[in-house]
Design a protein around this motif. Structure first.
Motif, PDB file in Angstrom:
ATOM      1  N   ALA A   7       0.700  -1.225   0.263  1.00 40.59           N
ATOM      2  CA  ALA A   7      -0.358  -0.248  -0.272  1.00 40.59           C
ATOM      3  C   ALA A   7       1.041   1.259   0.313  1.00 40.59           C
ATOM      4  O   ALA A   7       2.230   1.177   0.255  1.00 40.59           O
ATOM      5  CB  ALA A   7      -0.959  -0.164   1.558  1.00 40.59           C
ATOM      6  N   ILE A   8       0.665   2.155  -0.928  1.00 39.80           N
ATOM      7  CA  ILE A   8       1.357   3.443  -1.127  1.00 39.80           C
ATOM      8  C   ILE A   8       0.993   4.434  -1.139  1.00 39.80           C
ATOM      9  O   ILE A   8      -0.112   4.408  -1.540  1.00 39.80           O
ATOM     10  CB  ILE A   8       1.988   3.413  -2.052  1.00 39.80           C
ATOM     11  CG1 ILE A   8       3.213   3.986  -2.213  1.00 39.80           C
ATOM     12  CG2 ILE A   8       1.397   2.443  -3.287  1.00 39.80           C
ATOM     13  CD1 ILE A   8       4.676   4.601  -3.582  1.00 39.80           C
ATOM     14  N   GLY A   9       1.259   5.140  -0.304  1.00 42.03           N
ATOM     15  CA  GLY A   9       0.691   6.614  -0.573  1.00 42.03           C
ATOM     16  C   GLY A   9       1.348   7.631   0.968  1.00 42.03           C
ATOM     17  O   GLY A   9       2.303   7.257   1.353  1.00 42.03           O
ATOM     18  N   HIS A  18      -7.428   6.356   4.181  1.00 46.27           N
ATOM     19  CA  HIS A  18      -6.310   5.808   4.208  1.00 46.27           C
ATOM     20  C   HIS A  18      -6.439   3.697   5.276  1.00 46.27           C
ATOM     21  O   HIS A  18      -6.282   2.997   4.251  1.00 46.27           O
ATOM     22  CB  HIS A  18      -5.350   5.993   5.506  1.00 46.27           C
ATOM     23  CG  HIS A  18      -4.676   8.029   4.656  1.00 46.27           C
ATOM     24  ND1 HIS A  18      -3.994   8.841   5.949  1.00 46.27           N
ATOM     25  CD2 HIS A  18      -5.673   7.968   3.176  1.00 46.27           C
ATOM     26  CE1 HIS A  18      -4.132   9.434   4.811  1.00 46.27           C
ATOM     27  NE2 HIS A  18      -3.944   9.122   3.764  1.00 46.27           N
ATOM     28  N   THR A  45       5.435   4.530   3.059  1.00 43.85           N
ATOM     29  CA  THR A  45       5.273   6.338   3.266  1.00 43.85           C
ATOM     30  C   THR A  45       6.424   6.821   2.871  1.00 43.85           C
ATOM     31  O   THR A  45       7.253   6.638   2.440  1.00 43.85           O
ATOM     32  CB  THR A  45       4.513   6.517   3.926  1.00 43.85           C
ATOM     33  OG1 THR A  45       3.775   7.716   4.807  1.00 43.85           O
ATOM     34  CG2 THR A  45       5.813   6.251   5.597  1.00 43.85           C
ATOM     35  N   VAL A 113      -3.649   1.414  -4.073  1.00 45.54           N
ATOM     36  CA  VAL A 113      -3.410   2.954  -4.369  1.00 45.54           C
ATOM     37  C   VAL A 113      -4.574   3.389  -4.384  1.00 45.54           C
ATOM     38  O   VAL A 113      -5.828   2.871  -4.288  1.00 45.54           O
ATOM     39  CB  VAL A 113      -2.729   3.550  -5.447  1.00 45.54           C
ATOM     40  CG1 VAL A 113      -0.666   3.052  -4.808  1.00 45.54           C
ATOM     41  CG2 VAL A 113      -3.370   2.869  -7.043  1.00 45.54           C
ATOM     42  N   PHE A 117      -3.354   8.933  -6.038  1.00 43.01           N
ATOM     43  CA  PHE A 117      -2.199   8.834  -5.684  1.00 43.01           C
ATOM     44  C   PHE A 117      -1.713   9.575  -7.331  1.00 43.01           C
ATOM     45  O   PHE A 117      -1.845   9.105  -8.524  1.00 43.01           O
ATOM     46  CB  PHE A 117      -2.183   7.587  -5.800  1.00 43.01           C
ATOM     47  CG  PHE A 117      -0.216   7.851  -5.440  1.00 43.01           C
ATOM     48  CD1 PHE A 117      -0.076   8.088  -4.240  1.00 43.01           C
ATOM     49  CD2 PHE A 117      -0.115   6.583  -6.448  1.00 43.01           C
ATOM     50  CE1 PHE A 117       1.202   7.801  -3.622  1.00 43.01           C
ATOM     51  CE2 PHE A 117       1.796   6.222  -5.986  1.00 43.01           C
ATOM     52  CZ  PHE A 117       2.267   7.115  -5.125  1.00 43.01           C
ATOM     53  N   PRO A 127      -2.073   6.163 -11.316  1.00 43.36           N
ATOM     54  CA  PRO A 127      -2.647   4.618 -11.140  1.00 43.36           C
ATOM     55  C   PRO A 127      -2.807   3.716 -11.906  1.00 43.36           C
ATOM     56  O   PRO A 127      -2.245   2.413 -12.197  1.00 43.36           O
ATOM     57  CB  PRO A 127      -4.180   4.803 -10.052  1.00 43.36           C
ATOM     58  CG  PRO A 127      -3.838   5.763  -9.201  1.00 43.36           C
ATOM     59  CD  PRO A 127      -3.408   6.971 -10.065  1.00 43.36           C
ATOM     60  N   ILE A 142      -7.222   0.152  -7.861  1.00 42.49           N
ATOM     61  CA  ILE A 142      -7.008   1.298  -7.905  1.00 42.49           C
ATOM     62  C   ILE A 142      -8.662   1.469  -6.412  1.00 42.49           C
ATOM     63  O   ILE A 142      -9.539   1.663  -7.078  1.00 42.49           O
ATOM     64  CB  ILE A 142      -7.443   2.464  -8.618  1.00 42.49           C
ATOM     65  CG1 ILE A 142      -6.066   1.432  -9.766  1.00 42.49           C
ATOM     66  CG2 ILE A 142      -7.668   3.460  -8.346  1.00 42.49           C
ATOM     67  CD1 ILE A 142      -6.812   2.289 -10.532  1.00 42.49           C
TER      68      ILE A 142
END
Length: 304
Positions: A7-9, A18, A45, A113, A117, A127, A142
């Motif tokens: 998980a990326i953000g 989130h 992160t 994501v 994002f 994405p 997504i």
């Protein structure tokens, strides 16, 4: 390294949007992993906030410190948190280099994501572009943005709510009470003289805080994991009655004049805004209002 779900953000605040993203990552790991080869959930992160690098001086106030962000990400499902130091070099990477450098070594089966994002130089990566880059290597899930009470959940909305003192709205979108934490410092000690001793936290310049005013909430010692939370009337501001200039968070724990909290790490949680900050004409007027604030705090928190 075994395969993962990534998980990326940015994850500032680790709000309900989130949390939905993290729940999805955990579900993928459970579905795709086996007892012999489980998949770990890795959260990526960035620190510092990317805006502080690409547009210095225009970065937003943060909803959580980095340590609190990591703790929250683990609470909501991360097995591991990777913090990418965001620099000018990282900001200049092409979207393809970003994917190869950040995601490639993690060997993801799925990358999760949010639909908003972006990544790579000038935020050119989307994405959908990540999905193209991942063909044959990983899938991309997504996640649609979350809305609560017809308001889109995002870190900016939470900051706006705090800026107007609407800590209840902030809590709905965070999925928990907004809190500030830190070490109690010695203040002017006027509260003790007035019969309302307070635990004082300086306001960090880079962190978002509720608008100046008085709030009902809770205080908890962080040096004692089993410590109960204590009801508190919380003042945010400069204490204008005494011509204060330093902005502070001052918490009076109801019915407690025996607490010694100097040097102790505490957390203060905000439940409801009671009133704005006022300059009083006399000490007697201030004490009368403080008694009213205590009574209002009891009513909000439902305690006798």
């Amino acid at each position: 390294m075994r395969r993962s779900v990534v998980a990326i953000g940015n994850f500032d605040g680790v709000h309900t949007g989130h949390q939905q993203l993290l729940r999805t990552a955990v579900e993928h790991a459970q579905e795709l992993g086996t007892e012999r080869e489980p998949l770990q959930v890795i959260v990526v992160t960035f620190w510092p906030h990317p805006m502080s690098v690409v547009a210095p001086g225009h970065q937003p106030l943060l909803l959580t410190s980095l340590s609190d962000r990591i703790d929250l990400l683990r609470r909501y499902g991360a097995d591991e948190v990777r913090v990418v130091q965001f620099t000018r070099d990282v900001a200049a990477w092409s979207p393809q280099k970003f994917v190869d450098t950040i995601l490639g070594p993690l060997d993801p089966a799925v990358v999760v994501v949010g639909e908003n994002f972006t990544f790579g130089n000038r935020a050119a990566g989307t994405p959908q572009m990540m999905r193209e880059f991942g063909k044959g290597r990983f899938d991309v899930d997504i996640i649609h943005l979350v809305s609560i009470d017809s308001e889109r959940t995002c870190s900016s909305f939470v900051r706006s709510a705090l800026a107007t003192g609407d800590v209840a709205a902030a809590a709905r979108h965070l999925g928990r009470l907004f809190r500030l934490s830190g070490v109690v410092v010695v203040g002017d000690q006027r509260g003790r003289e007035l019969g309302f001793p307070t635990a004082n936290l300086p306001v960090a310049a880079d962190l978002a805080t509720p608008a100046d005013g008085v709030y009902a909430g809770w205080l908890r010692r962080l040096d004692q994991p089993s410590a109960i939370r204590m009801p508190a009337a919380i003042s945010v501001g400069t204490n204008p009655t005494f011509d204060g200039v330093e902005r502070r968070v001052e918490s009076y724990v109801l019915d407690r004049t025996d607490l010694e909290l100097y040097g102790i790490n505490i957390a203060v949680e905000f439940v409801e805004h009671l009133r704005g900050q006022v300059r009083f004409g006399s000490i007697d007027e201030l004490i009368e209002q403080m008694n009213k604030d205590v009574a209002a705090t009891r009513a909000v928190l439902g305690i006798d």
